[in-house]
Design a protein around this motif. Structure first.
Motif, PDB file in Angstrom:
ATOM      1  N   ALA A 223       0.838  -1.196   0.000  1.00  0.00           N
ATOM      2  CA  ALA A 223       0.000   0.000   0.000  1.00  0.00           C
ATOM      3  C   ALA A 223       0.873   1.246   0.000  1.00  0.00           C
ATOM      4  O   ALA A 223       0.524   2.262  -0.589  1.00  0.00           O
ATOM      5  N   SER A 224       2.025   1.173   0.678  1.00  0.00           N
ATOM      6  CA  SER A 224       2.854   2.372   0.802  1.00  0.00           C
ATOM      7  C   SER A 224       3.684   2.638  -0.431  1.00  0.00           C
ATOM      8  O   SER A 224       3.927   3.783  -0.773  1.00  0.00           O
ATOM      9  N   SER A 225       4.138   1.588  -1.115  1.00  0.00           N
ATOM     10  CA  SER A 225       5.066   1.827  -2.220  1.00  0.00           C
ATOM     11  C   SER A 225       4.919   0.838  -3.361  1.00  0.00           C
ATOM     12  O   SER A 225       5.679   0.885  -4.310  1.00  0.00           O
ATOM     13  N   GLY A 226       3.993  -0.071  -3.285  1.00  0.00           N
ATOM     14  CA  GLY A 226       3.907  -1.097  -4.317  1.00  0.00           C
ATOM     15  C   GLY A 226       4.612  -2.377  -3.920  1.00  0.00           C
ATOM     16  O   GLY A 226       4.336  -3.418  -4.478  1.00  0.00           O
ATOM     17  N   GLY A 227       5.542  -2.291  -2.987  1.00  0.00           N
ATOM     18  CA  GLY A 227       6.215  -3.479  -2.477  1.00  0.00           C
ATOM     19  C   GLY A 227       6.924  -4.272  -3.556  1.00  0.00           C
ATOM     20  O   GLY A 227       7.563  -3.699  -4.438  1.00  0.00           O
ATOM     21  N   VAL A 228       6.771  -5.586  -3.493  1.00  0.00           N
ATOM     22  CA  VAL A 228       7.434  -6.417  -4.506  1.00  0.00           C
ATOM     23  C   VAL A 228       6.711  -6.374  -5.838  1.00  0.00           C
ATOM     24  O   VAL A 228       7.203  -6.889  -6.819  1.00  0.00           O
ATOM     25  N   PHE A 229       5.533  -5.768  -5.864  1.00  0.00           N
ATOM     26  CA  PHE A 229       4.737  -5.827  -7.084  1.00  0.00           C
ATOM     27  C   PHE A 229       4.935  -4.593  -7.927  1.00  0.00           C
ATOM     28  O   PHE A 229       4.088  -3.731  -7.996  1.00  0.00           O
ATOM     29  N   ASP A 230       6.087  -4.500  -8.573  1.00  0.00           N
ATOM     30  CA  ASP A 230       6.325  -3.392  -9.491  1.00  0.00           C
ATOM     31  C   ASP A 230       5.872  -3.840 -10.879  1.00  0.00           C
ATOM     32  O   ASP A 230       6.673  -4.051 -11.772  1.00  0.00           O
ATOM     33  N   THR A 231       4.570  -4.014 -11.024  1.00  0.00           N
ATOM     34  CA  THR A 231       4.056  -4.551 -12.285  1.00  0.00           C
ATOM     35  C   THR A 231       3.065  -3.590 -12.916  1.00  0.00           C
ATOM     36  O   THR A 231       2.753  -2.541 -12.355  1.00  0.00           O
TER      37      THR A 231
END
Lengths: 168, 196, 407
Positions: free
Chosen positions: B102-110
């Protein structure tokens, strides 16, 4: 040689090739024969060879894959629930408009899985009862799992309005 | 001239009093989309028991809530829903962005995951972790309580000043407002680039 | 659009009485993010059109970008209430591709942890289903047990929620004796908690009335609609990959468990199958934890498949080279140019991965066969003709996990 291959050979001579890896058995249909042969082949598997469950439908994009001939492939995995035997049917398709016959008349379970393949790869299925996008928004125009679509997209993900605290 | 008051009469600033009342019963709106939602449930259940801090009354109607906890990644299809729920909440309201996604996209840079909800919403507290432990979420609630106490005013003057975009630097490829919704952009570069 | 589908309803005179209700995507009974467009006639559901994709985060695209070990982090987040089961499934497929024979110790450890994951999945499913039907207490009891399982994973891997513990050819590290002790403690105390939940729900009039004969799925329909796992077994399809195609340590643990089945095919049958499966899983764990073989947890370093431990990396040139090889983006594993499908039985059903390899250390295509996706397609079939209050009961019994549904 498995029993189903005799049935298939008798019914569809020279229409398919076979391959195997580890314990996976595969039957391949190239892009030319697939639209014609795929549906009757699946019907034969279901009705005469005892493969009563379609457990998997998935798409693959072979763009620039080593030694690939056709671009798109839809993998149908069928399972005999009595013996546990599995078989994968790979049907290929090509640009500009990849089309394959739908397996929904045979197995209701294919409905959503084929919609997903359509959503992700743009492979259309003829005679599908409800071929719409399933995961991506309706207004989306690309097919994200194609190899020529970048991982991070074309910037669609951030095209929404900002809300500031004062105005919300 | 000294004023004689009984012991059961207190004098306080109205702002401080309102904040004190507000901060001790922050009702969360659990906007739980993914894994963090399960940790949010764990925080509410018996071992961690968020009721100790006055935030156990999870209400699924946004109109009854004070703080929206966005727990989990938010994707393209969900952004308008999230914004609408935020707009439906009544004032005063706050937002906690729980977890890395929620804060930065995390591992999901898709292609479909929004790289931080603060691009679209004003966020008050960020909680790191994937997912954050329940203790971290409780800490975030306490931090929010402190923020409410320190900056809160009775007529919500502190929100009036926040009239600018609070998120990270916009991406190079964002489209102008009239072309909103989804249209193919011109993505050529990495994720976080300056506009100029 | 789904609403257009409603407009195509056949009997036109009826249509003016129909009412369209939008359910979700943010609704307490959906747990996560699903949307249903229900067409109602009074309180009866005439047509249900699910709309999904509210959590589509591009897992499969990421699988093409990350290597076999990195993708474990992402796979964890797929079915996030039993993360370790996903890791086992992914690495079963990878190891089949690379033709790796695991060490006995690793097989046992993976089996134990995967079964713990199954229990935690069923606990959440049942707790949340009871919560939606008005029973908060069962939810709290279930979460107490889940916290114990979290403790096991935390002691083993360092992360309580998403362990990220599996590696190609083994595990991140060997377990310590604490983990064994925690597992033993869990197995000892679990039957008590299980019977508490049983006593709360099995003869609970409200719970039984709201789940019995609701959302019936026949055996023929279950096979036709590709259903697997507890939902298929509740409809009488006797299939369990742990029995039919035993993997990991299950061949040696065959006599410790039975496949639990039911014939009702309704929500109550699915609940009962899940409850029984937890007991069977606890039996497997109890037998396996006393028989963990000694020996290494990773396959031999000579095979050049596993990440060497710190000792080998810093003290030997071979270890250093291998570490380097596995982490250089253009080296990593040498895969055959071929494709493979492997599946394991997770709590929701058959979770399979179809990996296409192109010779590099990454997957060309990492297709997931997601049980939740296939099970949610059942929803219109199950819900149509029922009342609107049956929707939470059916959703609760299907155990839809949005991240696995949408990927």
């Amino acid at each position: 040689m498995p029993a189903y291959l005799d049935v298939l050979n008798a019914k569809f001579p020279n229409a398919f090739t076979t391959s195997a890896f580890r314990d996976n058995q595969r039957v391949q249909l190239d892009a030319e024969t697939a639209p014609r042969v795929l549906f009757p082949l699946l019907r034969t598997l279901k009705e005469q060879c005892g493969f009563d469950m379609l457990f998997e439908v998935g798409g693959i994009d072979y763009l620039h894959y080593p030694d690939a001939v056709d671009r798109y492939c839809v993998v149908y995995g069928v399972l005999n629930t009595t013996t546990g035997e599995r078989l994968f049917v790979k049907a290929f398709a090509n640009d500009p408009d990849p089309v394959l016959p739908s397996a929904v008349p045979l197995w209701e379970g294919a409905n959503w899985m084929e919609r997903e393949v359509f959503d992700m790869y743009g492979i259309a299925f003829t005679d599908h009862p409800d071929l719409r996008r399933i995961l991506m928004p309706e207004e989306y125009t690309s097919f994200p799992l194609r190899k020529d679509y970048p991982l991070r997209g074309h910037g669609e993900r951030h095209n929404f309005q900002h809300l500031t605290r004062a105005e919300s | 001239m000294a004023l004689k008051l009984d012991d059961n009469i207190f004098i306080a600033q109205l702002d401080g009093l309102a904040s004190w009342v507000r901060k001790n019963s922050l009702w969360p709106m659990p906007f739980a989309t993914a894994c963090c939602g399960i940790e949010l449930m764990a925080t509410a259940s018996s071992r961690y028991d968020i009721a100790r801090f006055g935030s156990e009354a999870m209400r699924f109607s946004p109109r009854q809530c004070d703080v929206m906890i966005v727990a989990g990644r938010v994707v393209m299809k969900m952004v308008p829903v999230m914004q609408r729920i935020w707009l439906q909440m009544s004032e005063p309201k706050w937002c906690i962005s729980m977890g890395a996604c929620a804060s930065s996209g995390g591992v999901f840079d898709t292609y479909s995951v929004v790289q931080g909800i603060d691009r679209f919403l004003p966020v008050d507290v960020y909680v790191p972790g994937c997912p954050p432990r329940p203790e971290q979420l409780i800490r975030a609630v306490l931090d929010l309580q402190e923020k409410v106490q320190r900056t809160g005013t009775i007529n919500a003057r502190e929100f009036r000043d926040r009239d600018h975009y609070e998120g990270p630097t916009p991406l190079a490829t964002e489209l102008p407002v009239e072309e909103l919704v989804v249209a193919p952009g011109n993505y050529r570069t990495g994720t976080r680039l300056r506009l100029n | 659009m789904p609403l257009e589908a409603v407009a195509q309803l056949d009997d036109a005179p009826e249509r003016e009485f129909l009412y369209t209700l939008n359910f979700g995507p943010q609704h307490p009974a959906t747990h996560t993010t699903l949307r249903l467009v229900l067409t109602l006639n009074g309180e009866t559901i005439v047509k249900a059109v699910p709309d999904i994709g509210y959590l589509h985060s591009g897992f499969e695209k990421l699988g093409e970008d990350l290597d076999f070990n990195q993708y474990v982090t992402v796979v964890d987040r797929m079915n996030y209430i039993s993360p370790f089961a996903n890791e086992v499934s992914w690495h079963t497929a990878v190891e089949k591709l690379l033709d790796i024979e695991l060490t006995p110790r690793c097989q046992y450890l993976r089996t134990i942890l995967a079964e713990l994951a199954r229990i935690s999945d069923h606990l959440l499913c049942i707790g949340a289903a009871a919560l939606d039907l008005g029973g908060l207490t069962a939810f709290l009891y279930a979460f107490n047990e889940r916290e114990k399982i979290y403790n096991v994973f935390e002691a083993a891997s360092g992360q309580r929620f998403h362990p990220g513990y599996s590696r190609v050819g083994g595990l991140m590290n060997d377990i310590t004796d604490d983990v064994v002790e925690l597992v033993r403690h869990f197995v000892r105390t679990f039957p008590k908690a299980h019977s508490d939940v049983v006593r709360l729900l099995n003869r609970n009039r409200i719970f039984v009335d709201r789940t019995k004969d609701v959302g019936i799925l026949s055996k023929a329909e279950a096979i036709n609609r590709s259903v697997t796992g507890p939902i298929a077994r509740a409809s009488g399809v006797v299939r369990d990959l742990r029995k039919d195609q035993p993997y990991l340590a299950y061949p040696e643990l065959q006599d410790t468990f039975k496949v639990s089945c039911a014939t009702g095919g309704d929500c109550l049958a699915r609940y009962l199958v899940r409850m029984e499966e937890m007991i069977q899983s606890a039996n497997i764990i109890a037998a396996a934890v006393e028989n963990i073989p000694a020996g290494p947890v990773n396959v031999d370093l000579e095979d050049k498949l596993t990440i060497p431990d710190k000792q080998a990396t810093y003290r030997s040139i071979e270890g250093l080279i291998q570490h380097f090889e596995l982490f250089m983006w253009n080296r990593r594993w040498k895969t055959p140019i071929n494709e493979v499908y492997a599946a394991t039985e997770t709590a929701n059903g058959e979770l399979g991965y179809y990996i296409v390899a192109d010779g590099s250390g990454k997957a060309w295509r990492a297709r997931t066969r997601p049980p939740s996706f296939i099970h949610f397609a059942l929803f219109p079939h199950m819900a149509e003709g029922h009342q609107i209050s049956d929707v939470p009961a059916i959703l609760g019994s299907l155990n839809i996990i949005a991240a696995e549904l949408d990927r």
